[in-house]
Design a protein around this motif. Structure first.
Motif, PDB file in Angstrom:
ATOM      1  N   GLY A  87      -1.680 -12.518 -11.705  1.00 50.67           N
ATOM      2  CA  GLY A  87      -2.690 -11.465 -11.556  1.00 50.67           C
ATOM      3  C   GLY A  87      -1.989 -10.131 -11.343  1.00 50.67           C
ATOM      4  N   GLU A  88      -2.757  -9.042 -11.531  1.00 46.93           N
ATOM      5  CA  GLU A  88      -2.195  -7.694 -11.448  1.00 46.93           C
ATOM      6  C   GLU A  88      -1.566  -7.413 -10.083  1.00 46.93           C
ATOM      7  OE1 GLU A  88      -1.826  -5.075 -13.753  1.00 46.93           O
ATOM      8  OE2 GLU A  88      -2.089  -6.836 -15.006  1.00 46.93           O
ATOM      9  N   TRP A  89      -2.142  -8.029  -9.029  1.00 44.69           N
ATOM     10  CA  TRP A  89      -1.643  -7.778  -7.675  1.00 44.69           C
ATOM     11  C   TRP A  89      -0.169  -8.155  -7.538  1.00 44.69           C
ATOM     12  CZ3 TRP A  89       0.406 -11.903  -5.114  1.00 44.69           C
ATOM     13  CH2 TRP A  89       0.006 -13.172  -5.533  1.00 44.69           C
ATOM     14  N   ALA A  90       0.300  -9.096  -8.386  1.00 46.87           N
ATOM     15  CA  ALA A  90       1.658  -9.616  -8.234  1.00 46.87           C
ATOM     16  C   ALA A  90       2.726  -8.612  -8.688  1.00 46.87           C
ATOM     17  CB  ALA A  90       1.796 -10.940  -8.989  1.00 46.87           C
ATOM     18  N   ARG A  91       2.293  -7.483  -9.260  1.00 46.50           N
ATOM     19  CA  ARG A  91       3.268  -6.441  -9.636  1.00 46.50           C
ATOM     20  C   ARG A  91       4.021  -5.921  -8.417  1.00 46.50           C
ATOM     21  NH1 ARG A  91       2.871  -4.675 -14.854  1.00 46.50           N
ATOM     22  NH2 ARG A  91       1.081  -5.537 -15.953  1.00 46.50           N
ATOM     23  N   PHE A 150      -0.102   6.777   1.714  1.00 45.41           N
ATOM     24  CA  PHE A 150      -0.279   5.586   0.865  1.00 45.41           C
ATOM     25  C   PHE A 150      -0.078   5.947  -0.606  1.00 45.41           C
ATOM     26  CE2 PHE A 150      -3.187   4.314   4.450  1.00 45.41           C
ATOM     27  CZ  PHE A 150      -2.397   3.274   4.904  1.00 45.41           C
ATOM     28  N   ARG A 151       0.567   5.037  -1.327  1.00 44.23           N
ATOM     29  CA  ARG A 151       0.658   5.105  -2.798  1.00 44.23           C
ATOM     30  C   ARG A 151       0.433   3.679  -3.273  1.00 44.23           C
ATOM     31  NH1 ARG A 151       6.453   7.297  -3.990  1.00 44.23           N
ATOM     32  NH2 ARG A 151       6.722   6.153  -2.060  1.00 44.23           N
ATOM     33  N   PRO A 152      -0.807   3.193  -3.141  1.00 46.35           N
ATOM     34  CA  PRO A 152      -1.033   1.756  -3.264  1.00 46.35           C
ATOM     35  C   PRO A 152      -0.820   1.205  -4.667  1.00 46.35           C
ATOM     36  CG  PRO A 152      -3.128   2.902  -3.097  1.00 46.35           C
ATOM     37  CD  PRO A 152      -2.057   3.936  -2.880  1.00 46.35           C
ATOM     38  N   LEU A 153      -0.385  -0.038  -4.683  1.00 42.10           N
ATOM     39  CA  LEU A 153      -0.428  -0.811  -5.913  1.00 42.10           C
ATOM     40  C   LEU A 153      -1.898  -0.779  -6.380  1.00 42.10           C
ATOM     41  CD1 LEU A 153       1.389  -2.972  -7.458  1.00 42.10           C
ATOM     42  CD2 LEU A 153       0.117  -4.663  -6.145  1.00 42.10           C
ATOM     43  N   PRO A 154      -2.163  -0.433  -7.665  1.00 39.09           N
ATOM     44  CA  PRO A 154      -3.568  -0.272  -8.082  1.00 39.09           C
ATOM     45  C   PRO A 154      -4.470  -1.450  -7.706  1.00 39.09           C
ATOM     46  CG  PRO A 154      -2.115   0.543  -9.787  1.00 39.09           C
ATOM     47  CD  PRO A 154      -1.216  -0.048  -8.728  1.00 39.09           C
ATOM     48  N   LEU A 178       0.831  -1.214   0.000  1.00 37.33           N
ATOM     49  CA  LEU A 178       0.000   0.000   0.000  1.00 37.33           C
ATOM     50  C   LEU A 178       0.865   1.263   0.000  1.00 37.33           C
ATOM     51  CD1 LEU A 178      -2.842  -0.920   2.522  1.00 37.33           C
ATOM     52  CD2 LEU A 178      -2.759  -1.220   0.045  1.00 37.33           C
ATOM     53  N   PHE A 179       2.156   1.102   0.314  1.00 33.37           N
ATOM     54  CA  PHE A 179       3.031   2.278   0.433  1.00 33.37           C
ATOM     55  C   PHE A 179       3.829   2.566  -0.839  1.00 33.37           C
ATOM     56  CE2 PHE A 179       2.356   0.793   4.809  1.00 33.37           C
ATOM     57  CZ  PHE A 179       1.937   1.970   5.416  1.00 33.37           C
ATOM     58  N   GLY A 180       3.673   1.736  -1.855  1.00 33.71           N
ATOM     59  CA  GLY A 180       4.375   1.987  -3.110  1.00 33.71           C
ATOM     60  C   GLY A 180       5.856   1.650  -3.022  1.00 33.71           C
ATOM     61  N   ALA A 181       6.550   1.899  -4.130  1.00 36.47           N
ATOM     62  CA  ALA A 181       7.983   1.595  -4.195  1.00 36.47           C
ATOM     63  C   ALA A 181       8.742   2.823  -3.716  1.00 36.47           C
ATOM     64  CB  ALA A 181       8.364   1.234  -5.626  1.00 36.47           C
ATOM     65  N   GLY A 182       9.119   2.840  -2.447  1.00 40.02           N
ATOM     66  CA  GLY A 182       9.723   4.037  -1.850  1.00 40.02           C
ATOM     67  C   GLY A 182      11.221   4.134  -2.034  1.00 40.02           C
ATOM     68  N   ALA A 203       5.378 -10.269 -16.880  1.00 33.68           N
ATOM     69  CA  ALA A 203       5.274 -11.737 -16.907  1.00 33.68           C
ATOM     70  C   ALA A 203       4.658 -12.264 -15.610  1.00 33.68           C
ATOM     71  CB  ALA A 203       6.653 -12.363 -17.144  1.00 33.68           C
ATOM     72  N   ILE A 204       5.049 -11.701 -14.477  1.00 32.84           N
ATOM     73  CA  ILE A 204       4.505 -12.204 -13.206  1.00 32.84           C
ATOM     74  C   ILE A 204       3.033 -11.793 -13.069  1.00 32.84           C
ATOM     75  CG2 ILE A 204       5.143 -10.295 -11.625  1.00 32.84           C
ATOM     76  CD1 ILE A 204       5.727 -13.921 -10.727  1.00 32.84           C
ATOM     77  N   ALA A 205       2.685 -10.603 -13.594  1.00 34.13           N
ATOM     78  CA  ALA A 205       1.283 -10.165 -13.537  1.00 34.13           C
ATOM     79  C   ALA A 205       0.422 -11.067 -14.423  1.00 34.13           C
ATOM     80  CB  ALA A 205       1.161  -8.709 -13.968  1.00 34.13           C
ATOM     81  N   ALA A 206       0.966 -11.457 -15.578  1.00 35.17           N
ATOM     82  CA  ALA A 206       0.209 -12.342 -16.472  1.00 35.17           C
ATOM     83  C   ALA A 206       0.027 -13.709 -15.822  1.00 35.17           C
ATOM     84  CB  ALA A 206       0.943 -12.478 -17.814  1.00 35.17           C
ATOM     85  N   GLU A 207       1.024 -14.136 -15.074  1.00 40.44           N
ATOM     86  CA  GLU A 207       0.953 -15.468 -14.460  1.00 40.44           C
ATOM     87  C   GLU A 207       0.023 -15.498 -13.235  1.00 40.44           C
ATOM     88  OE1 GLU A 207       4.757 -17.116 -13.221  1.00 40.44           O
ATOM     89  OE2 GLU A 207       3.712 -18.533 -11.919  1.00 40.44           O
TER      90      GLU A 207
END
Ligand SMILES: NC(=O)c1ccc[n+]([C@@H]2O[C@H](COP(=O)([O-])OP(=O)(O)OC[C@H]3O[C@@H](n4cnc5c(N)ncnc54)[C@H](OP(=O)(O)O)[C@@H]3O)[C@@H](O)[C@H]2O)c1
Length: 293
Positions: free
Chosen positions: A255-259, A126-130, A111-115, A249-253
């Motif tokens: 789901g989007e959450w895996a980014r 918060f800068r959440p993963l969409p 939820l905090f993004g890539a800081g 590739a990981i998102a395709a495998e």
């Protein structure tokens, strides 16, 4: 305390239920299958049949509870809507009980993004993963609720032995394949052992003030390349150099959450140490990997 848990069979929930039972609390857990019910029973909790997606089917069976610990998520594309419907039913049902309930809910490091070099604290915006953006208003709803005493835990990346977020590393290394790393070897993951995180949930349940949030990070940030290489060495894999997997590739495998696996993050668990007396014991994951059976 009488505690009702959601997600008590998951990576986080299994450790939390065992910790709370061990501390003498009386546990009830929602179970969506016979296998989950059996698992909860083995942990010493009383299962209550039900699905988070269908709260109207089980809400009348909600036990009298001093607290709820919410660690359930189905990671579907619908997970935000599922959680909103769940809280729409659960919070008023708790408010209708004679005693005021504590409500421990789960957020997460993504939820905090890539800081990058910034060390994230509970005060960081918060800068959440969409894919997990829905969680932010849901957390706010619990923390500011007039109907329950809300408290939030933000777990770092959770491992236990060779499992949890280490699962993909250990499976590849054991099979002799290059260990996959998403993004780059330099990406740092904040880490926490499931047993230490369970201790934090217990302390939050027993001691935290309503409205407070705590980050559960025992290790602020460890480069994933070091974790991958530790697994390759431990299992004598032919290649110590990890295989870099793209974020797409990981998102395709998975789901989007895996980014979120590509987020370079450092998180501080100091507030939990200071205010709740949290003292995580697993502080050197690389040494633990080297000692794995
Ligand atoms: N693991 C991490 O590293 C990490 C880090 C930060 C935040 N988080 C957050 O922590 C939460 C839990 O993560 P986790 O890793 O413990 O997940 P997990 O291992 O996948 O566990 C999910 C739990 O939710 C239950 N569940 C899923 N769908 C359900 C449904 N429709 N009805 C009833 N129960 C259902 C599962 O029950 P079954 O046994 O029936 O499957 C399981 O107990 C998630 O919100 C996640 O985003 C996790």
């Amino acid at each position: 305390m009488r505690v009702f848990v959601l997600g008590g069979t998951g990576r986080i929930g299994s450790a939390v239920v065992r910790e709370l039972v061990g501390r003498g609390h009386e546990l009830f857990g929602l179970a969506r299958s016979d296998a989950s019910a059996l698992k909860l029973g083995q942990f010493g909790a009383t299962p209550i049949a039900g699905d988070i997606g269908l709260p109207e089917a089980w809400i009348a069976k909600l036990p009298q509870a001093d607290a709820v610990v919410h660690m359930a998520c189905d990671f579907s594309t619908d997970m935000g809507a599922v959680d909103r419907r769940l809280l729409d039913r659960l919070v008023p049902a708790l408010a209708a009980q004679p005693q005021r309930a504590r409500f421990i809910t789960t957020g997460g490091c993504w939820l905090f993004g890539a800081g990058g070099n910034e060390v994230v604290t509970e005060g960081t915006p918060f800068r959440p993963l969409p894919a997990f953006a829905w969680m932010v208003p849901q957390l706010e709803r619990v923390l500011t609720s007039q109907q329950v005493d809300g408290i939030a835990i933000h777990p770092a990346m959770v491992y236990a032995g060779a499992g949890g977020v280490f699962d993909r590393f250990s499976r590849a290394a054991i099979a002799g394949r290059p260990v996959p790393v998403v993004g780059s070897e330099a990406v740092r993951w904040p880490l926490v052992h499931a047993a230490d995180l369970a201790l934090l949930y217990a302390l939050a349940l027993e001691r935290a003030q309503p409205g407070e949030s705590y980050i559960g990070a025992a290790v602020e940030g460890l480069p994933v390349g070091r974790i991958a290489r530790a697994f390759a060495r431990r299992f004598n894999a032919k290649h110590e150099t990890p295989e870099i997997i793209s974020v797409d590739a990981i998102a395709a495998e998975l789901g989007e959450w895996a980014r979120g696996y590509a987020f370079d993050q450092q998180l501080s668990g100091d507030k939990a140490r200071r205010e709740l007396g949290w003292a995580p014991r697993h502080l050197d994951p690389e040494a633990e990997i080297a000692r794995l059976p």
